[in-house]
Scaffold this motif. Structure first.
Motif, PDB file in Angstrom:
ATOM      1  N   GLU A 287       0.848  -1.191   0.000  1.00 16.15           N
ATOM      2  CA  GLU A 287       0.000   0.000   0.000  1.00 16.15           C
ATOM      3  C   GLU A 287       0.885   1.243   0.000  1.00 16.15           C
ATOM      4  OE1 GLU A 287      -4.375   1.026   1.856  1.00 16.15           O
ATOM      5  OE2 GLU A 287      -3.218  -0.699   2.517  1.00 16.15           O
ATOM      6  N   ILE A 288       0.419   2.278  -0.694  1.00 16.17           N
ATOM      7  CA  ILE A 288       1.136   3.546  -0.769  1.00 16.17           C
ATOM      8  C   ILE A 288       0.207   4.630  -0.250  1.00 16.17           C
ATOM      9  CG2 ILE A 288       2.333   5.188  -2.274  1.00 16.17           C
ATOM     10  CD1 ILE A 288       2.633   2.856  -4.296  1.00 16.17           C
ATOM     11  N   MET A 289       0.702   5.449   0.682  1.00 18.11           N
ATOM     12  CA  MET A 289      -0.099   6.521   1.277  1.00 18.11           C
ATOM     13  C   MET A 289       0.623   7.847   1.086  1.00 18.11           C
ATOM     14  SD  MET A 289      -0.710   4.037   4.447  1.00 18.11           S
ATOM     15  CE  MET A 289       0.554   3.031   3.675  1.00 18.11           C
ATOM     16  N   ILE A 290       0.015   8.754   0.340  1.00 11.20           N
ATOM     17  CA  ILE A 290       0.606  10.052   0.036  1.00 11.20           C
ATOM     18  C   ILE A 290      -0.153  11.115   0.825  1.00 11.20           C
ATOM     19  CG2 ILE A 290       1.200  11.685  -1.793  1.00 11.20           C
ATOM     20  CD1 ILE A 290       0.939   9.302  -3.761  1.00 11.20           C
ATOM     21  N   ASN A 291       0.523  11.736   1.791  1.00 14.55           N
ATOM     22  CA  ASN A 291      -0.095  12.756   2.639  1.00 14.55           C
ATOM     23  C   ASN A 291       0.433  14.131   2.236  1.00 14.55           C
ATOM     24  OD1 ASN A 291      -0.968  10.428   3.941  1.00 14.55           O
ATOM     25  ND2 ASN A 291       0.519  10.600   5.579  1.00 14.55           N
ATOM     26  N   GLY A 292      -0.044  14.648   1.116  1.00 11.78           N
ATOM     27  CA  GLY A 292       0.535  15.876   0.596  1.00 11.78           C
ATOM     28  C   GLY A 292       1.761  15.546  -0.225  1.00 11.78           C
ATOM     29  N   HIS A 293       2.278  16.538  -0.961  1.00 11.55           N
ATOM     30  CA  HIS A 293       3.345  16.246  -1.933  1.00 11.55           C
ATOM     31  C   HIS A 293       4.663  15.839  -1.290  1.00 11.55           C
ATOM     32  CE1 HIS A 293       4.548  20.421  -0.927  1.00 11.55           C
ATOM     33  NE2 HIS A 293       5.752  20.032  -1.298  1.00 11.55           N
ATOM     34  N   ASP A 294       4.868  16.193  -0.007  1.00 10.58           N
ATOM     35  CA  ASP A 294       6.180  15.982   0.589  1.00 10.58           C
ATOM     36  C   ASP A 294       6.236  14.809   1.574  1.00 10.58           C
ATOM     37  OD1 ASP A 294       4.526  17.160   2.398  1.00 10.58           O
ATOM     38  OD2 ASP A 294       5.965  18.655   3.111  1.00 10.58           O
ATOM     39  N   THR A 295       5.186  14.020   1.657  1.00  9.70           N
ATOM     40  CA  THR A 295       5.170  12.910   2.611  1.00  9.70           C
ATOM     41  C   THR A 295       4.576  11.662   1.966  1.00  9.70           C
ATOM     42  OG1 THR A 295       4.842  14.480   4.434  1.00  9.70           O
ATOM     43  CG2 THR A 295       4.460  12.147   4.903  1.00  9.70           C
ATOM     44  N   ILE A 296       5.363  10.597   1.915  1.00 11.85           N
ATOM     45  CA  ILE A 296       4.891   9.328   1.350  1.00 11.85           C
ATOM     46  C   ILE A 296       5.241   8.202   2.319  1.00 11.85           C
ATOM     47  CG2 ILE A 296       5.041   7.681  -0.561  1.00 11.85           C
ATOM     48  CD1 ILE A 296       5.854   9.940  -2.391  1.00 11.85           C
ATOM     49  N   TYR A 297       4.240   7.413   2.652  1.00 13.97           N
ATOM     50  CA  TYR A 297       4.423   6.201   3.457  1.00 13.97           C
ATOM     51  C   TYR A 297       4.088   4.992   2.598  1.00 13.97           C
ATOM     52  CZ  TYR A 297       4.687   8.830   7.868  1.00 13.97           C
ATOM     53  OH  TYR A 297       5.052   9.668   8.883  1.00 13.97           O
ATOM     54  N   VAL A 298       4.710   3.861   2.913  1.00  8.25           N
ATOM     55  CA  VAL A 298       4.356   2.598   2.264  1.00  8.25           C
ATOM     56  C   VAL A 298       4.169   1.545   3.347  1.00  8.25           C
ATOM     57  CG1 VAL A 298       5.625   3.153   0.155  1.00  8.25           C
ATOM     58  CG2 VAL A 298       6.760   1.836   1.967  1.00  8.25           C
ATOM     59  N   GLU A 299       3.422   0.506   2.997  1.00  3.09           N
ATOM     60  CA  GLU A 299       3.285  -0.651   3.878  1.00  3.09           C
ATOM     61  C   GLU A 299       4.037  -1.809   3.281  1.00  3.09           C
ATOM     62  OE1 GLU A 299       0.068  -3.998   4.815  1.00  3.09           O
ATOM     63  OE2 GLU A 299      -0.693  -1.980   5.208  1.00  3.09           O
ATOM     64  N   ARG A 300       4.985  -2.329   4.064  1.00  7.93           N
ATOM     65  CA  ARG A 300       5.737  -3.516   3.663  1.00  7.93           C
ATOM     66  C   ARG A 300       5.606  -4.566   4.760  1.00  7.93           C
ATOM     67  NH1 ARG A 300       9.964   0.177   1.791  1.00  7.93           N
ATOM     68  NH2 ARG A 300      10.222   0.007  -0.465  1.00  7.93           N
ATOM     69  N   PHE A 301       5.191  -5.755   4.364  1.00 12.04           N
ATOM     70  CA  PHE A 301       5.100  -6.872   5.314  1.00 12.04           C
ATOM     71  C   PHE A 301       4.289  -6.493   6.543  1.00 12.04           C
ATOM     72  CE2 PHE A 301       9.365  -7.038   3.252  1.00 12.04           C
ATOM     73  CZ  PHE A 301       9.094  -8.086   2.383  1.00 12.04           C
ATOM     74  N   GLY A 302       3.214  -5.725   6.327  1.00 12.69           N
ATOM     75  CA  GLY A 302       2.310  -5.370   7.402  1.00 12.69           C
ATOM     76  C   GLY A 302       2.748  -4.198   8.253  1.00 12.69           C
TER      77      GLY A 302
END
Length: 445
Positions: free
Chosen positions: A105-120
């Motif tokens: 999963e990829i979560m973009i919180n505004g242009h300067d912040t990106i989170y991903v989900e790896r292995f839960g």
């Protein structure tokens, strides 16, 4: 330009102290993007296939880098070329993330912040968009592939992206724009999970062999099964595995909000919902499809997820000759699953007394498989229960299998699957369907 100015191309963590270097990287990418637009013939480029277009652009940019005299190492040069091509014809900084098979999963919180989900587990990555404008351009490219739009007049969109060269697994995308989102444009991309085999799930200790064999017997004996669990607990993955036990001679109709199931049986009809158009018309819901599939002579009905009034139609189908149906539901335990099913069925536009819904749940549901995702990200079948109550009786569940994290196995590994004696009522149902449970069912593992 110093070598350190290209640190972000290497994917390293961008600290505030090197923020100016990161800005220089973006300046270089922007510079070559503009040079590329001046160099190529867009009309000619549009006639090429996607793979040919990318190869052509990579050659052009490599030539431009040499012509402009920018001094880069081979790895920095390759990263620069890939970044420029990704922003020109792809999804920019998302391209390498989408290509990473470990990202769910990829979560973009505004242009300067990106989170991903790896292995839960969630983790913040260093990559980011240079501005909200660049992020909005990427959003437009994503939603336009499925003829959707998102702007100030329609600031929310939820769309399913089919599998293609860019998204081999397909994805579900949710977008929220300002002023609804105070963080700037917010994007959540859920990449559809790959279809795990039963052996892979056993290897990951998500389920054990005896429980899998028992559930296979339940499917073949045409018991109605609900897979219960929270978000991201692996419900669709397990539903896909359970569906593989259905004999190939049967006609299967699947109903999904976003098509994720991948069945190998030849006689499978796949139905998918459709959202409303820009005028708010033309929507086709799961409930519409469940009602329609009853007229399609199905031997089995598989509903990807019950989340509303379609639960009532699913219960009626299970009670009127469509035994062996499968579905999933969001709940935290088998007990919660039955209560939630009652609540969802009562959300139907048909006025049905609550006690009548209670009767239907008791009569329709046979087995509940509970999934949970643990603190370390592991997804596992934690309980299998049999619904022993009938008609107007209070809900009664008999636990058939439970995961015990404190159980110490003979090989010294902590945690194991504990099984209990199968009720006679269930054994009769299995034998009526010419199935037998595993002979060593009640042994610990």
């Amino acid at each position: 330009m110093s070598r350190s100015s290209y640190s972000s191309f290497a994917g390293g963590e961008v600290e505030p102290a090197v923020r100016s270097a990161s800005d220089a990287d973006e300046s270089l990418v922007s510079r070559f993007r503009h040079l590329l637009l001046e160099e190529v013939d867009l009309h000619e480029l549009g006639r090429l296939e996607a793979s040919q277009r990318r190869v052509r652009l990579e050659r052009v940019i490599a030539h431009l880098v040499s012509r402009e005299g920018v001094i880069l190492s081979t790895s920095e040069r390759n990263r620069l070329v890939r970044r420029v091509v990704d922003e020109a014809v792809g999804l920019g900084v998302l391209e390498p993330i989408l290509a990473d098979p470990s990202v769910n999963e990829i979560m973009i919180n505004g242009h300067d912040t990106i989170y991903v989900e790896r292995f839960g587990r969630l983790e913040k990555i260093s990559s980011c968009f240079s501005s909200d404008e660049q992020l909005l351009q990427t959003i437009d490219r994503i939603v336009s592939t499925v003829n959707r739009r998102v702007d100030e007049s329609s600031p929310m969109v939820d769309a399913r992206l089919p599998a293609d060269h860019r998204l081999p697994r397909g994805a579900r995308v949710n977008v929220v724009l300002p002023p609804l989102s105070l963080n700037g444009p917010t994007v959540t991309i859920r990449l559809f999970p790959k279809a795990y085999t039963l052996q892979q799930l056993i290897g990951m200790r998500s389920i054990d062999l005896r429980t899998a064999a028992f559930l296979g017997s339940c499917v073949r004996a045409r018991l109605n099964i609900i897979v219960s669990g929270g978000t991201g607990s692996g419900k669709t993955t397990l539903l896909n595995v359970l569906s593989s036990f259905i004999p190939g001679s049967e006609r299967i109709v699947t109903v999904e909000d976003a098509a994720e199931l991948s069945l190998d049986q030849e006689h499978t009809i796949r139905l998918e919902t459709r959202p409303a158009n820009v005028e708010g018309r033309g929507a086709v819901t799961i409930r519409d499809l469940v009602r329609n599939c009853l007229r399609m002579r199905p031997d089995r009905i598989i509903v990807g997820e019950c989340r509303g009034g379609e639960a009532l139609d699913m219960l009626q189908a299970m009670n009127t000759g469509h035994e062996g149906s499968l579905t999933t539901i969001h709940s935290n335990s088998p007990e919660d699953c039955l209560s939630r099913l009652e609540t969802l069925a009562s959300m139907s536009d048909i006025e049905v007394p609550f006690h009548a819904i209670h009767d239907q749940v008791n009569s329709a549901i046979d087995v509940i498989v509970q999934l949970n995702r643990t603190h370390d990200g592991t997804r596992r079948v934690t309980e299998v229960s049999y619904v022993s109550s009938r008609r107007k009786e209070e809900f009664a569940l008999e636990t058939l299998m439970r995961w015990d994290p404190d159980l110490r196995r003979a090989d010294g590994v902590h945690g194991g699957f504990e099984r209990f004696a199968l009720p006679e009522q269930l054994l009769r149902r299995l034998r009526h369907g010419r199935e037998e449970p595993p002979s060593d069912w009640d042994e610990r593992q």
